[in-house]
Structure formats: C-alpha cells, structure tokens
Design an enzyme around this catalytic site. Structure first.
Site, PDB file in Angstrom:
ATOM      1  N   TRP A  79      40.232  53.201  47.109  1.00 32.69           N
ATOM      2  CA  TRP A  79      40.551  52.154  48.078  1.00 32.69           C
ATOM      3  C   TRP A  79      42.047  51.868  48.175  1.00 32.69           C
ATOM      4  O   TRP A  79      42.514  51.404  49.207  1.00 32.69           O
ATOM      5  CB  TRP A  79      39.791  50.872  47.742  1.00 32.69           C
ATOM      6  CG  TRP A  79      40.142  50.308  46.397  1.00 32.69           C
ATOM      7  CD1 TRP A  79      39.557  50.592  45.216  1.00 32.69           C
ATOM      8  CD2 TRP A  79      41.182  49.372  46.101  1.00 32.69           C
ATOM      9  NE1 TRP A  79      40.158  49.901  44.197  1.00 32.69           N
ATOM     10  CE2 TRP A  79      41.159  49.145  44.707  1.00 32.69           C
ATOM     11  CE3 TRP A  79      42.128  48.705  46.877  1.00 32.69           C
ATOM     12  CZ2 TRP A  79      42.043  48.282  44.081  1.00 32.69           C
ATOM     13  CZ3 TRP A  79      43.008  47.842  46.248  1.00 32.69           C
ATOM     14  CH2 TRP A  79      42.959  47.637  44.872  1.00 32.69           C
TER      15      TRP A  79
ATOM     16  N   THR B 216      43.792  38.289  46.594  1.00 29.12           N
ATOM     17  CA  THR B 216      45.039  38.971  46.258  1.00 29.12           C
ATOM     18  C   THR B 216      46.089  38.619  47.299  1.00 29.12           C
ATOM     19  O   THR B 216      45.868  38.780  48.497  1.00 29.12           O
ATOM     20  CB  THR B 216      44.826  40.496  46.195  1.00 29.12           C
ATOM     21  OG1 THR B 216      43.832  40.768  45.191  1.00 29.12           O
ATOM     22  CG2 THR B 216      46.117  41.218  45.833  1.00 29.12           C
TER      23      THR B 216
ATOM     24  N   TYR C 170      30.283  48.046  48.130  1.00 29.11           N
ATOM     25  CA  TYR C 170      31.390  47.096  48.129  1.00 29.11           C
ATOM     26  C   TYR C 170      30.985  45.923  49.006  1.00 29.11           C
ATOM     27  O   TYR C 170      30.545  46.115  50.145  1.00 29.11           O
ATOM     28  CB  TYR C 170      32.660  47.750  48.683  1.00 29.11           C
ATOM     29  CG  TYR C 170      33.822  46.804  48.708  1.00 29.11           C
ATOM     30  CD1 TYR C 170      34.521  46.503  47.546  1.00 29.11           C
ATOM     31  CD2 TYR C 170      34.201  46.171  49.886  1.00 29.11           C
ATOM     32  CE1 TYR C 170      35.567  45.609  47.553  1.00 29.11           C
ATOM     33  CE2 TYR C 170      35.249  45.274  49.906  1.00 29.11           C
ATOM     34  CZ  TYR C 170      35.928  45.001  48.740  1.00 29.11           C
ATOM     35  OH  TYR C 170      36.964  44.107  48.751  1.00 29.11           O
TER      36      TYR C 170
ATOM     37  N   HIS D  25      38.839  35.793  43.347  1.00 31.79           N
ATOM     38  CA  HIS D  25      40.263  35.628  43.650  1.00 31.79           C
ATOM     39  C   HIS D  25      40.585  36.199  45.021  1.00 31.79           C
ATOM     40  O   HIS D  25      39.814  36.976  45.584  1.00 31.79           O
ATOM     41  CB  HIS D  25      41.126  36.318  42.589  1.00 31.79           C
ATOM     42  CG  HIS D  25      40.944  37.801  42.559  1.00 31.79           C
ATOM     43  ND1 HIS D  25      39.904  38.398  41.888  1.00 31.79           N
ATOM     44  CD2 HIS D  25      41.653  38.811  43.131  1.00 31.79           C
ATOM     45  CE1 HIS D  25      39.977  39.706  42.039  1.00 31.79           C
ATOM     46  NE2 HIS D  25      41.032  39.992  42.803  1.00 31.79           N
TER      47      HIS D  25
ATOM     48  N   GLU E 249      29.891  47.495  52.619  1.00 32.32           N
ATOM     49  CA  GLU E 249      30.136  48.865  53.058  1.00 32.32           C
ATOM     50  C   GLU E 249      29.989  49.781  51.848  1.00 32.32           C
ATOM     51  O   GLU E 249      29.999  49.311  50.701  1.00 32.32           O
ATOM     52  CB  GLU E 249      31.527  48.994  53.677  1.00 32.32           C
ATOM     53  CG  GLU E 249      32.660  48.676  52.726  1.00 32.32           C
ATOM     54  CD  GLU E 249      34.024  48.596  53.403  1.00 32.32           C
ATOM     55  OE1 GLU E 249      34.083  48.342  54.616  1.00 32.32           O
ATOM     56  OE2 GLU E 249      35.026  48.793  52.696  1.00 32.32           O
TER      57      GLU E 249
END
Length: 152
Positions: free
Chosen positions: A147, A115, A12, A113, A141
């Site tokens: 998540w 959020t 990620y 984007h 990470e």
C-alpha cells in the site's frame, strides 16, 4: 456465500470522515506546520488490515466517533509517522468485530488513529487535540500488501 479463494486475498477496511472533520484535520496540519501532510482525499482511519478475507459488513450512518486525539510520532519502517491517536470506542468495536469474524492483525494491539504525515523527519509533536471526528462511511477492499506504493 464466500468461496475458499475469497479468503486468500486479505481484507482492508477503513473509516472515511465528514467534510467538517476533514476541514479540522487540514487546519490542524497547517497550524502545526506538519511536513509532508497526508492529502485530504487520503485521510482515513484503518479499522482492519487482515491477511485473510472475512465477511465483514460495512457500517452506514454518520455520527461522532471521537472528540479528541493525542499527537504521537511513531517510528515505522517507512520513517517517522505523525498520527492523531483517537479515543474511539466505536472504531475499537468495529476492529473487534472484524477480529471476531477471523480477521488477522499484525500488531499486539489496535490503536485507532488518523495519520497526519507518513514522514515528519526530525520534527517533534505531542499533546492532546480537541477535534470532532465524524464518521462519513466505512469502506472495504481487497488488501494491498504494498500500500505504501500508493503514497508516491
């Protein structure tokens, strides 16, 4: 050198933004009366969500990556999510860098984007917003498949 087991954990990568950008995003959330706003410390833009790990090198430096965005509501498996879609060649380039290294991507395309809320309910939002989006840093990470548990 990466070992075979390193590739199984997933990766990620996200961009975190400057304090001035975070101030602007929080002001936008307030002005729009966004239900369930994402808290300041969780505001980010995902660059890579890969089910395999790759030797991604995070970028350093602070500079503008976008100066406007479009408000959109996306229907997701977790509800109606309000996002600010960014016109950012930089974030697209960093995503494509991860893909060139072998990172996977679960969607047909990549839409950089931020959020603003993971659950806006029936509220409607649209329009173009002028906001300077200044990168503070990238971080990486191991991928967390669940998540959304961190949002609770």
């Amino acid at each position: 050198m990466m070992k075979f087991q390193d590739f199984s954990s997933g990766l990620y990568v996200a961009a975190k933004f400057s304090d001035s950008t975070l101030d602007e995003i929080e002001n936008l959330q307030r002005e729009l009366k966004v239900p369930n706003p994402v808290p300041r410390h969780k505001i980010h833009s995902t660059i890579c969500y890969s089910r395999v790990n790759v030797p991604y090198v995070v970028s350093t430096g602070s500079f503008e990556v976008a100066n406007s965005g479009e408000l959109q509501v996306w229907d997701t498996q977790d509800g109606r999510t309000l996002v600010l879609v960014l016109d950012s060649d930089y974030l697209k380039f960093r995503h494509n860098y991860a893909r060139a290294l072998g990172a996977t991507h679960d969607f047909d395309d990549y839409s950089p984007h931020i959020t603003l809320s993971y659950n806006v309910g029936p509220a409607q939002f649209s329009g173009i917003v002028q906001v300077p989006v200044i990168l503070d840093r990238e971080y990486k990470e191991p991928l967390k498949i669940n998540w959304t548990e961190d949002l609770k």
